[in-house]
Design a protein around this motif. Structure first.
Motif, short mmCIF file in Angstrom:
data_model
loop_
_atom_site.label_atom_id
_atom_site.label_comp_id
_atom_site.label_asym_id
_atom_site.label_seq_id
_atom_site.Cartn_x
_atom_site.Cartn_y
_atom_site.Cartn_z
N ILE A 81 0.88 -1.16 0.00
CA ILE A 81 0.00 0.00 0.00
C ILE A 81 0.91 1.21 0.00
O ILE A 81 2.02 1.16 0.53
CB ILE A 81 -0.95 0.02 1.22
N GLU A 82 0.49 2.27 -0.66
CA GLU A 82 1.29 3.49 -0.62
C GLU A 82 0.40 4.69 -0.41
O GLU A 82 -0.81 4.65 -0.65
CB GLU A 82 2.14 3.64 -1.89
N SER A 83 1.00 5.75 0.07
CA SER A 83 0.29 6.98 0.38
C SER A 83 0.66 8.03 -0.65
O SER A 83 1.84 8.28 -0.89
CB SER A 83 0.67 7.47 1.78
N ILE A 84 -0.34 8.64 -1.26
CA ILE A 84 -0.07 9.75 -2.18
C ILE A 84 0.44 10.93 -1.36
O ILE A 84 -0.13 11.29 -0.33
CB ILE A 84 -1.34 10.12 -2.95
N LEU A 85 1.53 11.53 -1.85
CA LEU A 85 2.22 12.56 -1.07
C LEU A 85 2.31 13.86 -1.87
O LEU A 85 1.69 14.03 -2.91
CB LEU A 85 3.60 12.06 -0.68
N GLY A 86 3.13 14.78 -1.39
CA GLY A 86 3.29 16.07 -2.06
C GLY A 86 2.23 17.06 -1.59
O GLY A 86 1.41 16.79 -0.72
#
Length: 766
Positions: free
Chosen positions: A457-462
């Motif tokens: 799972i990954e988290s959208i960042l920025g």
């Protein structure tokens, strides 16, 4: 032209331009007659720099400028390149040593820029650079990740950049201590170099009294702010542009010394100045990726449910803090620390170490591939040690659909997910039931075959905020965006999305990006943010247009604004046969002299991020005689929510998997004890090639995100996030039968052969 539709696999419109040599890259478009800059760089990993006399260099043919950091300071330039810091476990801030634009008094890594020379031609600049002899008193170099050793900065006397922690240490320790099963794994994560197809470059010029800097980066507003601060200029006096960019992968998102120096030269000389990195120069100076080692401990109860999870990481910062370096293996890693599992007690500790190597920062995935490599390695190891099926162990511990929204121990709230169902589908796509037969076929050929999976799972960042502006022209519409394509296909997907929402034919929509004069604010590209935030801003801008055009039509037709509607293709007016398209209304507005209605913009902020997830399954074959490892099957099922263009999504996943497989199989940065880079050319650094890549079977199974109106989830980095652990687990599975119990990327033939030989020797000794 047939209107693009949502979720249609539309080919990239920009590819025709790129494939026919019409791309406008920074070194293609520098002004004619621009002066040429080159940099004199340290050949020492660590040493004291003697004062530099540039008198003779400045007198050489064609040389118009030669400067060191002393000249920058004398001109009033603020010489520190900023880098973010984290808060230590004790509440203090991480170390923040000076990172000068050009080396000041000491050099701290091979390739560090010491002086800049500007000449009329490249040959003259190079001749002058070769004539400048640097006197350096050698210091011992530090290249290991232990505290202590040769000190790089007074601000970090033990070379520790930070000591950061998150979670409940006591509760986690207690949960692990009381566990029925405890598994511990050491997980190294090798350093890599991004090696974008187009190296870094820039040019600068004066335009009507303003400074224009063109840089092949990942956004324009960060460089504009940094340049204004360094050069002590009003931001309004600076224009920054990004032309076409041939790959970034995070590496081009940060400030580098060359941009400041080239801008200073153009401003001082009043002439355009250009610079383009060569490949070895790039390998010596581009921010590197990864480079950490983690000790992971996980506990399970008697029912194989996770009771506690702990990670202890040492991360290499290189010689200086880069832009987000301290944040990558701390805050960004923590976003997905516990992955897709229902873990109530977790703790992570991370220490950053300065070494005499190139600074390290974000590389595709930025913390999330690192986190998934550790977690999925330890899950696979746990399944082996406890003698249970690896898929079943994951199913037992997945966060269930009825638990969403779910808040993790690191205070991140996931919105939605159907992890078990997606895992089951991946097992079908990868034909896991048929693996035993394939393993037997490999064995008949004298080869070892292994299978490994990673559920990531990954988290959208920025930046969660973004702006879209839309301008109507006689030819159609311009959509001005705050993100920056580095090859992802933004020109296609943004036009496709706007067409879907407005009915404007996509071939009449022009995407405008990378110009700080055209759009006032934007977040650039990074963290898989672009499509999610930009298209949400586009939705908001379309709403503004519909309201403005609706009011115009209502006034023109003498009806109430409530009597005007828009169905994503045409306006409808109650009691009227008039059904104009959006472009037809724009023509009416233009004919009425209402230029104020031809430009619209909106800025949005997403309150929460989306969480792409999915499963990668890799199968490898290992030649026992040579150690050659081949990925022979690769299957991916991803959850990216609602898709705009499935073809572009698949391309992004393929690219991410290729970069993950490159790190896992061939890529490795090597420094010797004197901090000399031994892998500074493609003769020595193993870039993956086409024949290293398997055919990738790809599917999506989307659960729409609840955190944006279109239910989208970013996809740009997901391929890399899942690939590292999938391949590593597959290699260990292949080598398990010959006694190998610990593996370490990259799985080069020599390393794999050595692991098998060591296992054989250990077995014989026992």
């Amino acid at each position: 032209m047939e209107k693009f539709g949502r979720s249609q696999p539309v080919k990239r419109v920009e590819d025709l331009r790129f494939l026919t040599g019409q791309g406008r890259y920074v070194d293609d478009i520098a002004p004619d007659g621009a002066l040429v800059a080159t940099f004199v760089r340290s050949s020492y990993g660590h040493g004291d720099l003697a004062p530099i006399d540039l008198t003779d260099v400045r007198a050489m043919p064609g040389v118009v400028m030669a400067i060191t950091v002393d000249d920058l300071q004398a001109a009033g330039v603020k010489i520190n390149i900023a880098g973010g810091v984290v808060t230590n476990r004790d509440g203090s801030k991480g170390a923040k040593p000076l990172r000068p634009i050009l080396a000041q008094g000491r050099v701290r890594h091979v390739g560090e820029a010491v002086a800049m020379i500007v000449a009329e031609t490249m040959a003259q600049a190079r001749d002058a650079a070769e004539a400048l002899w640097l006197e350096v008193e050698d210091r011992p170099a530090k290249v290991d990740l232990a505290a202590g050793g040769a000190v790089l900065h007074d601000a970090a006397p033990d070379n520790i950049a930070f000591d950061w922690g998150l979670g409940d240490a006591d509760a986690t320790a207690a949960a692990i201590a009381g566990a029925a099963h405890v598994v511990r794994v050491a997980v190294p994560d090798n350093r890599i170099i991004a090696n974008s197809m187009e190296p870094r470059g820039c040019y600068a010029e004066m335009e009507d009294g303003r400074l224009h800097v063109a840089v092949n980066g990942q956004g324009v507003w960060g460089p504009k702010k940094a340049l204004a601060k360094a050069l002590r200029m009003d931001k309004a006096a600076i224009r920054v542009t990004n032309p076409d960019v041939g790959g970034g992968f995070g590496m081009k998102a940060f400030d580098y010394p060359e941009t400041f120096c080239v801008a200073f030269a153009a401003k001082t000389l009043g002439q355009p100045v250009r610079w383009m990195s060569e490949r070895t120069e790039a390998m010596l100076t581009d921010n590197a990726g990864r480079d950490l080692v983690t000790q992971a401990t996980i506990g399970f109860d008697a029912d194989l449910k996770i009771t506690g999870y702990q990670v202890d990481t040492i991360a290499n910062m290189g010689a200086y803090n880069s832009g987000f370096a301290q944040n990558i293996q701390t805050e960004l890693f923590s976003k997905v620390l516990t992955g897709t599992y229902d873990i109530q007690a977790a703790y992570m500790r991370v220490r950053g170490v300065y070494t005499n190597t190139t600074p390290v920062d974000a590389y595709r995935g930025a913390g999330r591939p690192e986190a998934m490599l550790v977690l999925e390695r330890v899950m696979d190891q746990a399944a082996r040690e406890m003698g249970v099926d690896a898929l079943d162990l994951r199913r037992r511990n997945f966060i269930r659909p009825d638990q969403f929204p779910y808040t993790t121990p690191t205070d991140v709230t996931y919105d939605v997910g159907e992890f078990a169902a997606l895992l089951d589908r991946t097992a079908e796509v990868a034909d896991l039931p048929g693996f035993a037969a394939r393993k037997a076929e490999s064995a008949a050929k004298g080869r070892l075959r292994g299978v490994g999976l990673c559920y990531y799972i990954e988290s959208i960042l920025g930046d969660p905020s973004e702006t879209t502006a839309i301008e109507f022209t006689p030819e159609g519409a311009l959509i001005l965006v705050g993100t920056q394509s580095n090859g992802q296909g933004h020109e296609t997907v943004y036009a496709q999305f706007l067409s879907d929402q407005t009915g404007i034919p996509a071939d009449q929509i022009t995407v405008v990006q990378g110009d700080s004069d055209r759009i006032a604010k934007g977040g650039g590209t990074g963290g898989s943010r672009s499509v999610t935030v930009q298209n949400t801003a586009t939705l908001a801008t379309v709403d503004v247009i519909v309201a403005a055009f609706g009011a115009f039509l209502a006034e023109a037709e003498g009806v109430s604004a409530d009597d005007v509607s828009f169905d994503h293709e045409r306006f409808r007016i109650a009691g009227s046969n008039l059904t104009p398209t959006m472009l037809e209304v724009a023509d009416m507005v233009r004919d009425a002299g209402r230029a104020d209605l031809l430009q619209h913009s909106a800025r949005i902020k997403l309150e929460s991020r989306s969480f792409p997830n999915g499963c990668h399954v890799a199968e490898v074959e290992v030649d026992q005689d040579t150690g050659v490892t081949e990925v022979v099957r690769y299957s991916v099922v991803d959850d990216f929510g609602n898709l705009i263009n499935p073809m572009l999504v698949e391309g992004q996943v393929h690219g991410g998997v290729a970069q993950g497989l490159g790190q896992a199989l061939t890529e490795h940065v090597v420094f010797d004890g004197d901090a000399q880079l031994l892998t500074a050319t493609f003769m020595d650094y193993g870039m993956p090639r086409a024949d290293d890549m398997p055919t990738i079977t790809f599917e999506t199974r989307g659960t729409p995100s609840r955190y944006n109106p279109m239910g989208m989830k970013g996809c740009g980095e997901a391929g890399t996030v899942g690939a590292l652990a999938a391949v590593t687990n597959a290699v260990l599975d292949a080598l398990w039968d010959v006694g190998v119990r610990q593996v370490e990327m990259p799985f080069t033939p020599h390393r794999v052969w050595q692991m098998m030989r060591d296992a054989k020797d250990d077995s014989a000794a026992a």
